[in-house]
Design an enzyme around this catalytic site. Sequence first.
Site, PDB file in Angstrom:
ATOM      1  CG  ASN A  39     -38.412  15.326   7.139  1.00 22.45           C
ATOM      2  OD1 ASN A  39     -39.451  15.269   6.480  1.00 22.45           O
ATOM      3  ND2 ASN A  39     -37.427  16.161   6.849  1.00 22.45           N
ATOM      4  CE  LYS A  86     -35.395  14.705   4.367  1.00 24.22           C
ATOM      5  NZ  LYS A  86     -34.021  15.034   4.017  1.00 24.22           N
ATOM      6  CG  HIS A 106     -36.151  20.302   6.375  1.00 23.06           C
ATOM      7  ND1 HIS A 106     -35.407  20.166   5.233  1.00 23.06           N
ATOM      8  CD2 HIS A 106     -35.859  19.244   7.163  1.00 23.06           C
ATOM      9  CE1 HIS A 106     -34.691  19.051   5.331  1.00 23.06           C
ATOM     10  NE2 HIS A 106     -34.950  18.476   6.484  1.00 23.06           N
ATOM     11  CD  GLU A 125     -34.566  18.095   2.178  1.00 27.83           C
ATOM     12  OE1 GLU A 125     -35.750  17.736   2.323  1.00 27.83           O
ATOM     13  OE2 GLU A 125     -33.601  17.342   2.443  1.00 27.83           O
ATOM     14  CD  GLU A 169     -32.631  18.282  10.061  1.00 28.23           C
ATOM     15  OE1 GLU A 169     -32.765  17.064  10.197  1.00 28.23           O
ATOM     16  OE2 GLU A 169     -33.229  18.934   9.189  1.00 28.23           O
ATOM     17  N   GLY A 194     -28.979  13.763   4.042  1.00 31.65           N
ATOM     18  CA  GLY A 194     -29.124  12.912   2.865  1.00 31.65           C
ATOM     19  C   GLY A 194     -27.813  12.579   2.174  1.00 31.65           C
ATOM     20  CB  SER A 238     -26.415  11.089   7.536  1.00 29.89           C
ATOM     21  OG  SER A 238     -26.543  11.627   6.219  1.00 29.89           O
TER      22      SER A 238
HETATM   23  P1  PGA Z   1     -31.456  12.450   6.488  1.00 31.67           P
HETATM   24  O1  PGA Z   1     -32.464  13.713   6.579  1.00 31.67           O
HETATM   25  O2  PGA Z   1     -31.609  11.678   7.783  1.00 31.67           O
HETATM   26  O3  PGA Z   1     -31.916  11.648   5.299  1.00 31.67           O
HETATM   27  O4  PGA Z   1     -30.081  13.000   6.341  1.00 31.67           O
HETATM   28  C1  PGA Z   1     -32.629  14.422   7.762  1.00 31.67           C
HETATM   29  C2  PGA Z   1     -33.575  15.591   7.533  1.00 31.67           C
HETATM   30  O5  PGA Z   1     -33.553  16.180   6.452  1.00 31.67           O
HETATM   31  O6  PGA Z   1     -34.374  15.939   8.431  1.00 31.67           O
END
Ligand code: PGA
Length: 250
Positions: A10, A12, A96, A98, A168, A174, A214
């Site tokens: 992903n 982003k 997601h 976000e 998640e 993140g 992460s």
């Molecule tokens: P990250 O993001 O690996 O940077 O924690 C995962 C995601 O948001 O799908």
Amino acid sequence: MSRKALIAANWKMYKTPAEAKAFVEAFLPLVANHSRDEIALFPSVTSLATVVAAAAGSTIRVGLQNMHFADEGAYTGETSPLMLRAVGATHTLIGHSERRQYFAETDEVVNKKLHSALRHGILPVVCIGESLAEREAGETARVLKTQIHHGFAGITVEQAATIVIAYEPVWAIGTGKTATPEMAVDAHRIVRAEIAAILGAAVASHMRILYGGSVKPENASSLLNEEEIDGALVGGASLIPSSFAAIVHY
Ligand code: PGA
């Protein structure tokens, strides 16, 4: 029950089309002949066609990070399932955290998008997960069950066959804080049990549940070697070809 793992990137809101193309060109040789797992890239919408073209002839699949549920219409700034299909993409992320947090996406919207993706033969990766406050309040199971219950409303056993879930935990995205394999496995069991309650044990045992939050080369194998964990949705560590390839080769 053996489920083929899906390792998904992903990206982003990172990478221009030129940067996305350079990634694919560097990444492909690193995963040539890798058939154990499925690999999918989720670039930004402006790089979608570029990544599809760069990955052509490989087994790598490409998808959107977000898709509108309508086929077309007056929805400024949105991308439709028909547009996704027209450029040769095959997958989409849905819900997601976000999107839920910054763009007010609700479980009801997730449900509409899920129905739309399935109607168009697009493979949906439905994202669910609890916040830190919810985990600390002992609410993790309730939150996951609610997200599944509303998100999957009206989905049939036949439709469910292609759906992928990404668990998640929001506090791990993140932040550098990863759920331990035990925490992830516990959550995946709750998710699988809820799918079994709604759609039956056979659907639940076939459904792929990814972990995200992460994931890095250093922790990928301890997570992905768990039988309950059927792949990973990777943000930050998927932006560099060698790093994402190391996760694919967990
Ligand atoms: P990250 O993001 O690996 O940077 O924690 C995962 C995601 O948001 O799908």
